[in-house]
Design a protein around this motif. Sequence first.
Motif, PDB file in Angstrom:
ATOM      1  N   LEU A 148       0.839  -1.203   0.000  1.00 40.32           N
ATOM      2  CA  LEU A 148       0.000   0.000   0.000  1.00 40.32           C
ATOM      3  C   LEU A 148       0.872   1.252   0.000  1.00 40.32           C
ATOM      4  O   LEU A 148       0.582   2.213  -0.722  1.00 40.32           O
ATOM      5  CB  LEU A 148      -0.948  -0.003   1.199  1.00 40.32           C
ATOM      6  N   MET A 149       1.945   1.236   0.787  1.00 37.52           N
ATOM      7  CA  MET A 149       2.860   2.380   0.839  1.00 37.52           C
ATOM      8  C   MET A 149       3.524   2.592  -0.520  1.00 37.52           C
ATOM      9  O   MET A 149       3.743   3.721  -0.931  1.00 37.52           O
ATOM     10  CB  MET A 149       3.920   2.165   1.911  1.00 37.52           C
ATOM     11  N   HIS A 150       3.826   1.520  -1.202  1.00 37.24           N
ATOM     12  CA  HIS A 150       4.461   1.614  -2.516  1.00 37.24           C
ATOM     13  C   HIS A 150       3.531   2.272  -3.542  1.00 37.24           C
ATOM     14  O   HIS A 150       3.979   3.061  -4.374  1.00 37.24           O
ATOM     15  CB  HIS A 150       4.896   0.230  -2.997  1.00 37.24           C
ATOM     16  N   LYS A 151       2.238   1.976  -3.447  1.00 31.51           N
ATOM     17  CA  LYS A 151       1.267   2.522  -4.410  1.00 31.51           C
ATOM     18  C   LYS A 151       1.119   4.038  -4.287  1.00 31.51           C
ATOM     19  O   LYS A 151       1.034   4.738  -5.290  1.00 31.51           O
ATOM     20  CB  LYS A 151      -0.115   1.886  -4.198  1.00 31.51           C
TER      21      LYS A 151
ATOM     22  N   THR B 134      -2.926   9.180  11.275  1.00 39.54           N
ATOM     23  CA  THR B 134      -4.127   9.589  12.019  1.00 39.54           C
ATOM     24  C   THR B 134      -4.702   8.460  12.863  1.00 39.54           C
ATOM     25  O   THR B 134      -5.623   8.676  13.640  1.00 39.54           O
ATOM     26  CB  THR B 134      -5.236  10.087  11.063  1.00 39.54           C
ATOM     27  N   MET B 135      -4.175   7.253  12.716  1.00 39.52           N
ATOM     28  CA  MET B 135      -4.757   6.062  13.347  1.00 39.52           C
ATOM     29  C   MET B 135      -4.028   5.678  14.630  1.00 39.52           C
ATOM     30  O   MET B 135      -2.833   5.871  14.759  1.00 39.52           O
ATOM     31  CB  MET B 135      -4.672   4.870  12.388  1.00 39.52           C
ATOM     32  N   THR B 136      -4.792   5.113  15.547  1.00 39.80           N
ATOM     33  CA  THR B 136      -4.192   4.321  16.617  1.00 39.80           C
ATOM     34  C   THR B 136      -4.327   2.874  16.148  1.00 39.80           C
ATOM     35  O   THR B 136      -3.388   2.325  15.603  1.00 39.80           O
ATOM     36  CB  THR B 136      -4.845   4.592  17.987  1.00 39.80           C
ATOM     37  N   LYS B 137      -5.517   2.253  16.316  1.00 39.38           N
ATOM     38  CA  LYS B 137      -5.729   0.923  15.727  1.00 39.38           C
ATOM     39  C   LYS B 137      -5.861   1.102  14.223  1.00 39.38           C
ATOM     40  O   LYS B 137      -6.577   1.979  13.750  1.00 39.38           O
ATOM     41  CB  LYS B 137      -6.986   0.263  16.289  1.00 39.38           C
ATOM     42  N   VAL B 138      -5.167   0.284  13.473  1.00 38.27           N
ATOM     43  CA  VAL B 138      -5.129   0.410  12.016  1.00 38.27           C
ATOM     44  C   VAL B 138      -6.451  -0.042  11.396  1.00 38.27           C
ATOM     45  O   VAL B 138      -7.024  -1.052  11.792  1.00 38.27           O
ATOM     46  CB  VAL B 138      -3.957  -0.409  11.445  1.00 38.27           C
ATOM     47  N   ASP B 139      -6.891   0.733  10.400  1.00 37.80           N
ATOM     48  CA  ASP B 139      -8.081   0.415   9.609  1.00 37.80           C
ATOM     49  C   ASP B 139      -7.605   0.128   8.183  1.00 37.80           C
ATOM     50  O   ASP B 139      -7.239   1.045   7.440  1.00 37.80           O
ATOM     51  CB  ASP B 139      -9.049   1.597   9.642  1.00 37.80           C
ATOM     52  N   ILE B 140      -7.602  -1.159   7.804  1.00 39.25           N
ATOM     53  CA  ILE B 140      -7.086  -1.558   6.495  1.00 39.25           C
ATOM     54  C   ILE B 140      -7.876  -0.899   5.367  1.00 39.25           C
ATOM     55  O   ILE B 140      -7.288  -0.461   4.373  1.00 39.25           O
ATOM     56  CB  ILE B 140      -7.100  -3.092   6.320  1.00 39.25           C
TER      57      ILE B 140
ATOM     58  N   LEU C 144      -6.641   2.541   4.689  1.00 44.24           N
ATOM     59  CA  LEU C 144      -5.323   2.533   4.044  1.00 44.24           C
ATOM     60  C   LEU C 144      -5.440   2.132   2.568  1.00 44.24           C
ATOM     61  O   LEU C 144      -4.761   2.698   1.717  1.00 44.24           O
ATOM     62  CB  LEU C 144      -4.362   1.598   4.784  1.00 44.24           C
ATOM     63  N   ARG C 145      -6.287   1.165   2.281  1.00 43.60           N
ATOM     64  CA  ARG C 145      -6.508   0.760   0.888  1.00 43.60           C
ATOM     65  C   ARG C 145      -7.090   1.917   0.077  1.00 43.60           C
ATOM     66  O   ARG C 145      -6.693   2.144  -1.075  1.00 43.60           O
ATOM     67  CB  ARG C 145      -7.432  -0.452   0.831  1.00 43.60           C
ATOM     68  N   ALA C 146      -8.048   2.630   0.680  1.00 45.44           N
ATOM     69  CA  ALA C 146      -8.653   3.777  -0.012  1.00 45.44           C
ATOM     70  C   ALA C 146      -7.597   4.853  -0.265  1.00 45.44           C
ATOM     71  O   ALA C 146      -7.558   5.449  -1.348  1.00 45.44           O
ATOM     72  CB  ALA C 146      -9.818   4.329   0.803  1.00 45.44           C
ATOM     73  N   ALA C 147      -6.753   5.102   0.714  1.00 45.24           N
ATOM     74  CA  ALA C 147      -5.694   6.104   0.544  1.00 45.24           C
ATOM     75  C   ALA C 147      -4.729   5.693  -0.573  1.00 45.24           C
ATOM     76  O   ALA C 147      -4.276   6.532  -1.352  1.00 45.24           O
ATOM     77  CB  ALA C 147      -4.933   6.301   1.853  1.00 45.24           C
ATOM     78  N   ALA C 148      -4.439   4.404  -0.672  1.00 42.38           N
ATOM     79  CA  ALA C 148      -3.514   3.921  -1.703  1.00 42.38           C
ATOM     80  C   ALA C 148      -4.099   4.134  -3.106  1.00 42.38           C
ATOM     81  O   ALA C 148      -3.330   4.298  -4.068  1.00 42.38           O
ATOM     82  CB  ALA C 148      -3.221   2.445  -1.499  1.00 42.38           C
ATOM     83  N   GLN C 149      -5.411   4.188  -3.234  1.00 37.87           N
ATOM     84  CA  GLN C 149      -6.069   4.342  -4.534  1.00 37.87           C
ATOM     85  C   GLN C 149      -6.241   5.813  -4.940  1.00 37.87           C
ATOM     86  O   GLN C 149      -6.628   6.098  -6.075  1.00 37.87           O
ATOM     87  CB  GLN C 149      -7.433   3.643  -4.526  1.00 37.87           C
TER      88      GLN C 149
END
Length: 153
Positions: free
Chosen positions: A123-126, A137-143, A146-151
């Motif tokens: 995801l970071m690579h994208k 912005t996260m404490t507990k990660v919301d996949i 993160l996927r939406a941000a990668a897109q």
Amino acid sequence: MAAISKIRPNLWFDGQAEAAASFYVSIFKNAAILSVDNISAGPAEGNKIVTFELEGLQFTAFDAGPHFQFTPATSFEIACDAQEEIDYFWEKLGQGGETQQCGWLQDRFGLSWQIAPAELPQLMHKNPKAVMEAYLTMTKVDIAQLRAAAQQG
């Protein structure tokens, strides 16, 4: 039992080695306490030394007094394949501990864990900037976030 690795994490506790090992073994599916012994000589004589295994990795936990404490400079990352797995480890390891930014937490024994999606590097690579901005912005990660941000873009 898995083959013994040349590298084995050693965890220093102050009277809580057996309790900590039992706690960790109760959380991971492929886990076992392999031995509990008394330290028979030296400054920690009479205290416990516990060998346990989590997901094929052997650990040694020993009670050696209050001289050293854990810091977030050393942590264990759990690469999770699904949000349910992140939620599970976050809840279990976080009981009685402190949550921190970006999926980090300190458990009730002071040991730091990173509860992260296995796909985070991809995801970071994208889209490094957007994914990092969301991640921070996260404490507990919301996949899903993160996927939406990668897109984006």
